[in-house]
Design an enzyme around this catalytic site. Sequence first.
Site, PDB file in Angstrom:
ATOM      1  CB  SER A  14      -0.956   0.004   1.190  1.00  0.00           C
ATOM      2  OG  SER A  14      -0.245  -0.171   2.399  1.00  0.00           O
ATOM      3  CG  HIS A  70      -0.719  -5.192   2.221  1.00  0.00           C
ATOM      4  ND1 HIS A  70      -0.069  -4.993   3.401  1.00  0.00           N
ATOM      5  CD2 HIS A  70      -0.710  -3.967   1.589  1.00  0.00           C
ATOM      6  CE1 HIS A  70       0.317  -3.724   3.494  1.00  0.00           C
ATOM      7  NE2 HIS A  70      -0.063  -3.078   2.405  1.00  0.00           N
ATOM      8  CG  HIS A 119       6.209  -8.744   8.088  1.00  0.00           C
ATOM      9  ND1 HIS A 119       7.178  -7.939   7.534  1.00  0.00           N
ATOM     10  CD2 HIS A 119       5.091  -7.988   8.179  1.00  0.00           C
ATOM     11  CE1 HIS A 119       6.660  -6.741   7.320  1.00  0.00           C
ATOM     12  NE2 HIS A 119       5.395  -6.740   7.689  1.00  0.00           N
ATOM     13  NE  ARG A 125       2.725  -3.563  12.231  1.00  0.00           N
ATOM     14  CZ  ARG A 125       2.555  -3.744  10.921  1.00  0.00           C
ATOM     15  NH1 ARG A 125       2.027  -2.768  10.188  1.00  0.00           N
ATOM     16  NH2 ARG A 125       2.901  -4.873  10.346  1.00  0.00           N
ATOM     17  CG  ASP A 176      -3.082  -7.786   9.123  1.00  0.00           C
ATOM     18  OD1 ASP A 176      -3.604  -6.684   9.385  1.00  0.00           O
ATOM     19  OD2 ASP A 176      -2.262  -7.936   8.204  1.00  0.00           O
TER      20      ASP A 176
HETATM   21  N1  CMX Z   1       1.233 -19.702   6.402  1.00  0.00           N
HETATM   22  C1  CMX Z   1       1.697 -20.664   5.574  1.00  0.00           C
HETATM   23  N2  CMX Z   1       2.766 -20.509   4.773  1.00  0.00           N
HETATM   24  C2  CMX Z   1       3.398 -19.332   4.824  1.00  0.00           C
HETATM   25  C3  CMX Z   1       2.983 -18.293   5.667  1.00  0.00           C
HETATM   26  C4  CMX Z   1       1.848 -18.501   6.471  1.00  0.00           C
HETATM   27  N3  CMX Z   1       1.368 -17.545   7.285  1.00  0.00           N
HETATM   28  N4  CMX Z   1       3.804 -17.237   5.495  1.00  0.00           N
HETATM   29  C5  CMX Z   1       4.717 -17.607   4.556  1.00  0.00           C
HETATM   30  N5  CMX Z   1       4.461 -18.878   4.155  1.00  0.00           N
HETATM   31  C6  CMX Z   1       5.127 -19.610   3.097  1.00  0.00           C
HETATM   32  C7  CMX Z   1       5.059 -18.786   1.818  1.00  0.00           C
HETATM   33  O1  CMX Z   1       3.807 -18.939   1.184  1.00  0.00           O
HETATM   34  C8  CMX Z   1       6.220 -19.329   1.033  1.00  0.00           C
HETATM   35  O2  CMX Z   1       5.825 -20.593   0.510  1.00  0.00           O
HETATM   36  P1  CMX Z   1       6.284 -21.042  -0.969  1.00  0.00           P
HETATM   37  O3  CMX Z   1       7.794 -21.060  -0.921  1.00  0.00           O
HETATM   38  O4  CMX Z   1       5.665 -22.383  -1.135  1.00  0.00           O
HETATM   39  O5  CMX Z   1       5.776 -20.009  -1.915  1.00  0.00           O
HETATM   40  C9  CMX Z   1       7.261 -19.599   2.130  1.00  0.00           C
HETATM   41  O6  CMX Z   1       6.519 -19.714   3.362  1.00  0.00           O
HETATM   42  C10 CMX Z   1       8.299 -18.506   2.265  1.00  0.00           C
HETATM   43  O7  CMX Z   1       7.634 -17.280   2.452  1.00  0.00           O
HETATM   44  P2  CMX Z   1       8.379 -16.074   3.204  1.00  0.00           P
HETATM   45  O8  CMX Z   1       9.585 -15.722   2.398  1.00  0.00           O
HETATM   46  O9  CMX Z   1       8.608 -16.419   4.638  1.00  0.00           O
HETATM   47  O10 CMX Z   1       7.288 -14.930   3.179  1.00  0.00           O
HETATM   48  P3  CMX Z   1       7.028 -13.816   2.064  1.00  0.00           P
HETATM   49  O11 CMX Z   1       7.952 -12.675   2.325  1.00  0.00           O
HETATM   50  O12 CMX Z   1       7.046 -14.396   0.695  1.00  0.00           O
HETATM   51  O13 CMX Z   1       5.522 -13.410   2.370  1.00  0.00           O
HETATM   52  C11 CMX Z   1       3.674 -12.816   3.718  1.00  0.00           C
HETATM   53  C12 CMX Z   1       5.168 -12.625   3.484  1.00  0.00           C
HETATM   54  C13 CMX Z   1       3.220 -11.861   4.807  1.00  0.00           C
HETATM   55  C14 CMX Z   1       2.942 -12.486   2.418  1.00  0.00           C
HETATM   56  C15 CMX Z   1       3.419 -14.287   4.139  1.00  0.00           C
HETATM   57  O14 CMX Z   1       4.062 -14.543   5.363  1.00  0.00           O
HETATM   58  C16 CMX Z   1       1.953 -14.629   4.252  1.00  0.00           C
HETATM   59  O15 CMX Z   1       1.345 -15.020   3.246  1.00  0.00           O
HETATM   60  N6  CMX Z   1       1.342 -14.531   5.478  1.00  0.00           N
HETATM   61  C17 CMX Z   1      -0.075 -14.767   5.663  1.00  0.00           C
HETATM   62  C18 CMX Z   1      -0.885 -13.552   5.188  1.00  0.00           C
HETATM   63  C19 CMX Z   1      -0.704 -12.389   6.125  1.00  0.00           C
HETATM   64  O16 CMX Z   1      -0.806 -12.492   7.343  1.00  0.00           O
HETATM   65  N7  CMX Z   1      -0.448 -11.195   5.557  1.00  0.00           N
HETATM   66  C20 CMX Z   1      -0.378  -9.936   6.329  1.00  0.00           C
HETATM   67  C21 CMX Z   1       1.031  -9.344   6.394  1.00  0.00           C
HETATM   68  C22 CMX Z   1       1.037  -8.039   7.156  1.00  0.00           C
HETATM   69  C23 CMX Z   1       0.344  -6.957   6.349  1.00  0.00           C
HETATM   70  O17 CMX Z   1       0.852  -6.576   5.272  1.00  0.00           O
HETATM   71  O18 CMX Z   1      -0.715  -6.490   6.759  1.00  0.00           O
END
Ligand code: CMX
Length: 471
Positions: free
Chosen positions: A274, A304, A351, A360, A406
């Site tokens: 964002s 996000h 994250h 937070r 979140d």
């Molecule tokens: N549950 C399951 N698997 C997860 C996970 C979760 N909460 N978080 C990361 N992973 C997985 C990823 O999908 C990725 O899998 P693949 O290699 O199969 O694609 C792997 O772990 C590595 O990911 P990462 O490098 O640790 O995380 P990213 O930087 O790519 O992504 C984020 C970060 C936040 C998108 C991810 O942790 C996620 O999807 N979390 C759940 C959604 C969420 O809570 N989002 C809110 C974030 C805060 C915000 O912006 O408001």
Amino acid sequence: MFSLRMATKPAATTSRLLSAMSLSARFKSTAASQGLKDRLRELIPQKRAEFKEVKEKYGKESLGEVTVDMALGGMRGIKGLVWDTSLLDANEGIRFRGYTIPELREKLPTVTPGGEPTPEALFWLLVTGELPTAEQVKSVSQELAARASVPQFVNDIIDSCPSTLHPMSQLALAVNALQHDSNFAKAYHEGISKNDYWDPVYEDTMDLLAKLPLIAARIYRNVFKDGKLPAIDNSADYSQNFATLLGFGENTKFVELLRLYLVIHSDHEGGNVSAHTTHLVGSALSDPYHSFAAGLNGLAGPLHGLANQEVLNWILSMTKELGTTTPTEEQIREYCDSTLKSGRVIPGYGHAVLRKTDPRYMAQREFALKHLPEDPLFKTVSNLYKIVPEILSKQGKIKNPWPNVDAHSGVLLRHYGLVEQNYYTVLFGVSRAFGVLGQLIWDRVLCLPIERPKSLTTESIKKMFENKSKL
Ligand code: CMX
């Protein structure tokens, strides 16, 4: 810069020039009564000089290498943009102009003694880099209340949305429609000098911040209630007014929660979707309305901001499926496993930058421990905190198994009766405006250029390195 542009644009007439000058003068004259704008204006020459010095002294230095993994992996870790209002450390979490969240809760003025800081106080800090006095915060609250009115046609647009249209879509729609009255778009059209861009951007920012509770609450009332909105109180602070508009204004604890919520969700440095989107779109000199509406569309993604909605959906599905509001640790474990096995993420965990529990999250946990320690859903959220990091770590691929902002927000809102989780990201959006628009003012103060990173094709990357790997 201005004279060059005018020289290449013969169509610019003297009258347009005069009109641009009078517009600028109008902004200057209104500034007399605006403490925040006055202070900002004073800071600008010094900050511009500092920025110029950094560019001249260190412009040729390297900020680090960019690997193919980074280009393929969502640009993670590439240091490629400037964002002065906040900085995120992987282990320590966010600092707003150098202050951590616990420091802000201690140092920023509050409305009630010992209560939570206000988004107005934070906004002063973000814009000036200085902690405001209670009086300065009050002047911002009053200014925002005075600017809080929405054109009828924007209300009509919101009212004509079907209640099935997601609240985030309605919010972005309304913000785009408010663009009708953009000071910046008008000033640009009339030929304002680049040096003065910040001034109408400041005006748009204040107008937009002021109008957001009205449009956000209208969406809430239309979709979930009877569509009627109360009037705002010009002597009340932003969060009190927003809570009143939503229908929770008499619950002092909810108002305190909203103050905390609007502070902690505001800014998280510049690379998140964002923030970066608002900054990127703003770099094309799209006005604050267009820029922020774009950012909102990014916030509406489930990875996000929409994750706050997803967290509660997920927890409620779990308790429904298990037939209990107090699932055991074993039941939670099994539910997490089934979520992961089905190829979904556990919302609220992980994250892209943080490598520890999000401060937070901790701020909200402290609030819950103080005000609602016995809430069954809070107990489940606490149990998830004990269980999920271990489960995610065992998968062996996640870089940060800890909860993010979140994971906690929904349970607090629900406790006080704001139970419509599809609305939660709108609250995040209102808060995010304070951060991204505060920085957008500085983008224009510093005359940051249009963004244009280089992209490559997969083929070109292959070609770049295949000969090297044969050596
Ligand atoms: N549950 C399951 N698997 C997860 C996970 C979760 N909460 N978080 C990361 N992973 C997985 C990823 O999908 C990725 O899998 P693949 O290699 O199969 O694609 C792997 O772990 C590595 O990911 P990462 O490098 O640790 O995380 P990213 O930087 O790519 O992504 C984020 C970060 C936040 C998108 C991810 O942790 C996620 O999807 N979390 C759940 C959604 C969420 O809570 N989002 C809110 C974030 C805060 C915000 O912006 O408001």
